[in-house]
Motif scaffolding. Structure first.
Motif, PDB file in Angstrom:
ATOM      1  N   SER A 111       0.827  -1.210   0.000  1.00 30.91           N
ATOM      2  CA  SER A 111       0.000   0.000   0.000  1.00 30.91           C
ATOM      3  C   SER A 111       0.861   1.260   0.000  1.00 30.91           C
ATOM      4  N   ILE A 112       1.926   1.248   0.787  1.00 31.22           N
ATOM      5  CA  ILE A 112       2.820   2.405   0.845  1.00 31.22           C
ATOM      6  C   ILE A 112       3.585   2.544  -0.470  1.00 31.22           C
ATOM      7  N   SER A 143       2.852   1.376  -3.480  1.00 35.71           N
ATOM      8  CA  SER A 143       1.984   1.711  -4.608  1.00 35.71           C
ATOM      9  C   SER A 143       1.574   3.179  -4.577  1.00 35.71           C
ATOM     10  N   THR A 144       1.431   3.742  -3.390  1.00 34.32           N
ATOM     11  CA  THR A 144       1.109   5.171  -3.289  1.00 34.32           C
ATOM     12  C   THR A 144       2.221   6.013  -3.894  1.00 34.32           C
ATOM     13  N   THR A 178       1.736   8.056  -7.507  1.00 34.97           N
ATOM     14  CA  THR A 178       1.893   9.519  -7.473  1.00 34.97           C
ATOM     15  C   THR A 178       2.943   9.968  -8.481  1.00 34.97           C
ATOM     16  N   LEU A 205       5.780   8.019   4.878  1.00 26.54           N
ATOM     17  CA  LEU A 205       4.373   7.615   4.747  1.00 26.54           C
ATOM     18  C   LEU A 205       3.917   6.693   5.871  1.00 26.54           C
TER      19      LEU A 205
END
Length: 283
Positions: free
Chosen positions: A88-89, A91-92, A96, A155
C-alpha cells in the motif's frame, strides 16, 4: 404584360434534384448559402463511433498502472498483513510519481496531431520521438535516484512494514522508464489516430502482470519482491510493445531516432506549458 424570366439550366437541375441552395444566374451558390448537406442521424452515429474508437483505448491505457497495482494487491494479500501494508505504501509512491508525468501523453498528442494536421508529418513524428527520449530520461531519473526508504518512512512505514514497502518500491520503480514511454508513445498513436494498438498493449500488460505475479509470488515464493518484479516486467513489455512500432513508423517517414537536445528541450518546454495550464486551469 407578361414577362418571361429565363431560368438557368443549373437552377432547374438543382430544383428537380431537390437541391434548395440559393444560386446566382451562373449556377454559383450565393454568398452565405449553406452548402453543407448533413445526413443527420447517420453523421451523428459516425461521429460517436469515431469518438468511442479514440476514447476506449485511451481509457484502457490510463487505467493500466492502477490495474497493475490492483493485481499486485490481490496476489500479495495472500502473503500476510505486513506485505499488504508495505505494498500500500509502495503503490502510493509509484502511482503519485507516474500520475505526475501523465502530461507526457496529453502534450505529445497535441503536438503530434497539430503538426500532422498542418501536413508536416515528418516533423510531427520527430516531435513524438523527442517525447519518447524525454520520457526515458525522466523515468531513468526516477528509477535510479528514487529515495525509497525515506519516502516509505515518511508515509508511516515502520518495522516489517517498512522493509516490505522498501523492497516493493525499489523493484517496481525500475519499471518507471517503460511506463513513461508508454505515455509518450500513446501520444504519438493518438496523434496518428491509431489507438487500437494502445488498448492491445494495456490488455497484454495486465495479462503478463497477472501470470508473472502468480508465478513469482505463489509458485516461486519470492514474496513481495516477486510482485514488484512482475509489475516492472509488465511495464517494460507495454513500453517496448508500443515504442518499437512508433520508431518503425517514424523512421519510415524520415524522422531521426537520435536524441536531440534541442528537440528534447522543446518537448520539455511544451510539456511544462501544458502541465501548468492543466493544473492552473483544470477546466
Amino acid at each position: 404584360m407578361r414577362v418571361s424570366v429565363p431560368i438557368d439550366s443549373s437552377d432547374a437541375k438543382a430544383t428537380s434534384s431537390g437541391d434548395t441552395t440559393r444560386r446566382d444566374g451562373f449556377g454559383t451558390p450565393h454568398a452565405g448559402a449553406n452548402t453543407n448537406i448533413s445526413n443527420g442521424p447517420t453523421d451523428a452515429r459516425s461521429t460517436n463511433r469515431r469518438i468511442m474508437a479514440l476514447a476506449l483505448p485511451t481509457f484502457g491505457q490510463l487505467i493500466a498502472e492502477p490495474t497493475f497495482i490492483l493485481i499486485d494487491t490481490a496476489i500479495v494479500g495472500h502473503i500476510g498483513d505486513a506485505a499488504l501494508a508495505g505494498l500500500s505504501i509502495g503503490s502510493t509512491i509509484i502511482l503519485t510519481a507516474v500520475g505526475l508525468c501523465i502530461f507526457l501523453a496529453y502534450s505529445t498528442t497535441a503536438q503530434v496531431a497539430h503538426l500532422l494536421g498542418a501536413g508536416r508529418r515528418r516533423e510531427g513524428l520527430q516531435a513524438g520521438i523527442d517525447g519518447l527520449w524525454l520520457a526515458l530520461s525522466i523515468g531513468t531519473v526516477l528509477g535510479l535516484f528514487a529515495a525509497a526508504e525515506p519516502l516509505c518512512r515518511a508515509l508511516g512505514g515502520q518495522g516489517e512494514v517498512l522493509e516490505q514497502a522498501v523492497t516493493y518500491t525499489r523493484a517496481i520503480v525500475l519499471g518507471a522508464p517503460g511506463m513513461l514511454m508508454v505515455y509518450a508513445a500513446n501520444g504519438i498513436f493518438r496523434g496518428l489516430q491509431k489507438v487500437r494498438i494502445t488498448l492491445i498493449a494495456a490488455v497484454g500488460g495486465a495479462v503478463v502482470n497477472t501470470v508473472l505475479d502468480v508465478l513469482f509470488v505463489i509458485v516461486l515464493n519470492w514474496g513481495i519482491a516477486g510482485s514488484g518484479v512482475a509489475t516492472l516486467v509488465a511495464q517494460w513489455f507495454m513500453g517496448l510493445f508500443l515504442v518499437i512500432p512508433a520508431i518503425l513508423w517514424s523512421r519510415a517517414d524520415g524522422a531521426s531516432l537520435r536524441p536531440r537536445l534541442a528537440g528534447i528541450a522543446a518537448a520539455a518546454g511544451c510539456h511544462c506549458s501544458f502541465a501548468h495550464w492543466r493544473f492552473v486551469r483544470p477546466w
